[in-house]
Design a protein around this motif. Structure first.
Motif, PDB file in Angstrom:
ATOM      1  N   THR A   1       0.829  -1.213   0.000  1.00 54.04           N
ATOM      2  CA  THR A   1       0.000   0.000   0.000  1.00 54.04           C
ATOM      3  C   THR A   1       0.863   1.262   0.000  1.00 54.04           C
ATOM      4  O   THR A   1       0.409   2.313  -0.420  1.00 54.04           O
ATOM      5  CB  THR A   1      -0.924   0.042   1.247  1.00 54.04           C
ATOM      6  OG1 THR A   1      -0.146  -0.267   2.388  1.00 54.04           O
ATOM      7  CG2 THR A   1      -2.068  -0.941   1.111  1.00 54.04           C
TER       8      THR A   1
ATOM      9  N   GLU B   1      -8.011  -2.320  -3.189  1.00 53.37           N
ATOM     10  CA  GLU B   1      -8.437  -1.047  -2.595  1.00 53.37           C
ATOM     11  C   GLU B   1      -9.950  -0.943  -2.413  1.00 53.37           C
ATOM     12  O   GLU B   1     -10.425  -0.326  -1.456  1.00 53.37           O
ATOM     13  CB  GLU B   1      -7.883   0.127  -3.408  1.00 53.37           C
ATOM     14  CG  GLU B   1      -6.493   0.496  -2.893  1.00 53.37           C
ATOM     15  CD  GLU B   1      -5.626   1.231  -3.887  1.00 53.37           C
ATOM     16  OE1 GLU B   1      -6.169   1.754  -4.888  1.00 53.37           O
ATOM     17  OE2 GLU B   1      -4.404   1.275  -3.661  1.00 53.37           O
TER      18      GLU B   1
ATOM     19  N   GLU C   1      -7.007   5.416   0.013  1.00 52.01           N
ATOM     20  CA  GLU C   1      -5.620   5.182   0.464  1.00 52.01           C
ATOM     21  C   GLU C   1      -5.567   4.688   1.915  1.00 52.01           C
ATOM     22  O   GLU C   1      -5.254   5.460   2.813  1.00 52.01           O
ATOM     23  CB  GLU C   1      -4.799   6.471   0.334  1.00 52.01           C
ATOM     24  CG  GLU C   1      -4.647   6.950  -1.091  1.00 52.01           C
ATOM     25  CD  GLU C   1      -4.153   8.393  -1.113  1.00 52.01           C
ATOM     26  OE1 GLU C   1      -2.970   8.581  -1.395  1.00 52.01           O
ATOM     27  OE2 GLU C   1      -4.945   9.296  -0.805  1.00 52.01           O
TER      28      GLU C   1
END
Ligand code: GLU
Length: 451
Positions: free
Chosen positions: A51, A85, A156
Motif C-alpha cells: 500500500t 483497494e 488510500e
C-alpha cells in the motif's frame, strides 16, 4: 468479543512489504508460517503489502517471490494489497457510517505532502489483551494510542487497516510475524473488534541478532542478511531452511540437521524462544556442509563437474572419483570456484610444475635419498593393478616402508611429486583419485628431475 476457534482449518499468511530484498528475518517468518501450515494441513498465503506506493518496488516483490520458490515454500494463494483497494474502501465507509471512524480535518502547520484531511479511528480507550503462543498473555491499555490515522483517504488505506481487513477476509487463524509487530497488535485488535472480526492467535518471533547482540540489518551487516546472497553462493535451500529454523527454535534434542520434511514434522511453535536469536555465519556454513554430504554422490559429482569443466579438460567419470577430496574443502558449491581460482585443485587436472629441491623433506640432507624413496614407492605401486588402486591397497604397500624410513622422508616427496603443493589432501587419496598410470608417471617425472 470473539475468541480464536481452535477447530477451524489453519490458515496463515506471510505478509512482506516489498520495500527491500527478502532478508533472513523475513525468510524465517515465511519458513515458520510454512511449517505451521503444512504440519496442520492448513493453508499458506503470500500477501504482498504494497500500500505504500513510494517505497514498494516490483523488483523487491520479485525477489521475495523468487526467494520463496527457491526455498520450496509453495504458497496456496497470492494477493497484492494494491489490487484490493475496493475492499478496504468498503470497510472504511462502513466504519465511518457506524461512527467508529471519522474524517478529520487536520489543522495546524502541515509538513509538505501531508493532507488536510485523514481518516481517524475512534479509539474506545479500553484495555485489550491477546494471547501470544510464544509470549503468553499480553495486556494493553489503548488510551495512549489516541484516535490514530487508518487511511489518508477512502482510496488510500494505511497499514493497520489493510492488515486487519485482509486477515479477516482471508480467514487467517494464526498470525506469525516478527517481534517488531507486537506494538502494532493493540491498534489492530481495536480495528478487528470494530469490524467484527474474530481474534486470531498470535506468535511474535524473536529478533535475529549478531554476536554483539545488535539487530541484524542490511546497513550494518551488508549482503549477509539477504537471502539472495546465499542463493548466489549456491547454498542448498534445505540447508538455509534448516539454519533459519534454528534461529529461535530447537527441537529439545541433540539433532541439528533436518530436512524440510523433518522440520514440518518436528517444528513446534510453542518451543520458540522469547529472547533474541543469535546469527552465526560459521554455523550456517557448517549446516550447509552437512546437507552437502547428504546429497546423492552422483549429484555432488555432477555439480562439481559443471563448474570444473569450465576450467579444465576433464570428464564426469574422473570427477566422480575425486569429488570427495573436493567436498572436504568446501562448505557450499559456490566455494568450488574459489578453490579453483586459488589453484588448490589444479593438480587433479594437470601435471604440476615445481623445482626439484622442493621434493626434499625438510629433515633430509641428501636429495639422492629422496630419489631412492620415490623409486621404491613407484616399484611397490607397480604391484597393484589399475582396478585395485584404492586408498587402502596403496597404503598397504607404502606404509611399512614409510614408517621404517621416516614418514616425512618418504611421503613428502610423493605428495609433492603428485601435487606440486606443500598443502594438499592425503597422498594416498590423491594417488587413488589420479589412478595408477598417472601416479606412476608423476613419480617418474620427479625421479628424472633429481637425476
Ligand atoms: N507487512 C509487514 C512487514 O513487512 C508485516 C505485517 C504483518 O505480518 O502483520 O513487516
Amino acid at each position: 468479543m470473539k475468541t480464536p476457534d481452535a477447530n477451524k482449518k489453519t490458515i496463515v499468511r506471510f505478509a512482506p512489504s516489498p520495500t527491500g530484498a527478502l532478508h533472513l528475518g523475513g525468510a524465517r517468518t515465511a519458513l515458520f508460517n510454512y511449517l505451521f501450515a503444512r504440519q496442520n494441513k492448513g493453508k499458506f498465503i503470500l500477501r504482498i503489502e504494497d500500500t505504500d506506493k513510494e517505497r514498494s518496488k516490483k523488483e523487491h516483490e520479485e525477489d521475495i517471490v523468487n526467494g520463496l520458490k527457491w526455498l520450496g515454500f509453495d504458497f496456496d494463494e497470492f494477493y497484492r494489497q494494491s489490487e484490493r483497494e475496493d475492499i478496504y474502501k468498503k470497510y472504511l465507509k462502513k466504519l465511518i457510517g457506524e461512527g467508529k471512524a471519522y474524517v478529520s480535518k487536520e489543522s495546524g502547520a502541515l509538513e509538505a505532502g501531508e493532507r488536510s484531511e485523514v481518516i481517524r479511528f475512534k479509539n474506545p480507550n479500553k484495555k485489550i489483551s491477546f494471547s501470544d503462543m510464544i509470549r503468553g498473555e499480553i495486556e494493553f491499555d489503548t488510551t495512549e494510542l489516541k484516535d490514530f490515522v487508518i487511511a489518508k483517504s477512502l482510496e488510500e488505506p494505511l497499514f493497520h487497516l489493510a492488515v486487519v481487513v485482509d486477515d479477516f477476509e482471508m480467514e487467517i487463524t494464526h498470525i506469525i510475524r516478527g517481534e517488531d509487530h507486537i506494538s502494532n497488535t493493540p491498534r489492530q485488535i481495536l480495528i478487528q473488534e470494530a469490524i467484527g472480526a474474530p481474534k486470531p492467535f498470535y506468535a511474535h518471533l524473536p529478533l535475529i541478532l549478531d554476536s554483539d547482540r545488535a539487530k541484524l540489518s542490511k546497513r550494518k551487516h551488508g549482503e549477509k542478511v539477504s537471502l539472495s546472497h546465499y542463493i548466489k553462493q549456491d547454498y542448498l535451500p534445505q540447508a538455509v531452511s534448516n539454519f533459519m529454523a534454528l534461529l529461535g527454535w530447537n527441537p529439545g534434542t541433540n539433532q541439528e540437521i533436518f530436512t524440510l520434511d523433518e522440520l514440518i514434522e518436528k517444528f513446534n511453535i510453542k518451543k520458540i524462544q522469547k529472547g533474541g536469536a543469535i546469527f552465526n555465519e560459521e554455523k550456517m556454513k557448517w549446516v550447509n556442509k552437512e546437507h552437502l554430504k547428504l546429497l546423492p554422490p552422483d549429484q555432488i559429482a555432477d555439480e562439481i563437474y559443471k563448474i570444473a569443466r569450465n576450467h579444465y579438460d576433464t570428464d564426469i567419470s574422473y570427477v566422480k572419483k575425486l569429488y570427495p577430496l573436493i567436498l572436504d574443502r568446501i562448505n557450499s558449491f559456490g566455494d568450488v570456484n574459489g578453490i579453483i581460482e586459488a589453484g588448490e585443485i589444479d593438480f587433479f587436472f594437470k601435471r604440476p610444475d615445481y623445482e626439484k629441491d622442493s621434493l626434499k623433506w625438510k629433515g633430509d640432507s641428501d636429495i639422492m635419498m629422496t630419489k631412492t624413496h620415490l623409486e621404491h614407492a613407484r616399484l611397490s605401486l607397480e604391484n597393484i593393478s589399475e582396478e585395485q588402486f584404492t586408498i587402502d591397497n596403496i597404503k598397504n604397500v607404502l606404509f611399512g616402508y614409510a614408517e621404517k624410513m621416516g614418514k616425512g622422508s618418504v611421503l613428502w616427496p610423493i605428495r609433492f611429486a603428485l601435487s606440486g603443493r606443500e598443502k594438499s589432501p592425503d597422498p594416498f587419496a590423491i594417488m587413488s583419485a589420479l589412478g595408477k598410470k598417472e601416479t606412476i608417471e608423476r613419480i617418474k617425472i620427479a625421479e628424472q628431475k633429481i637425476k
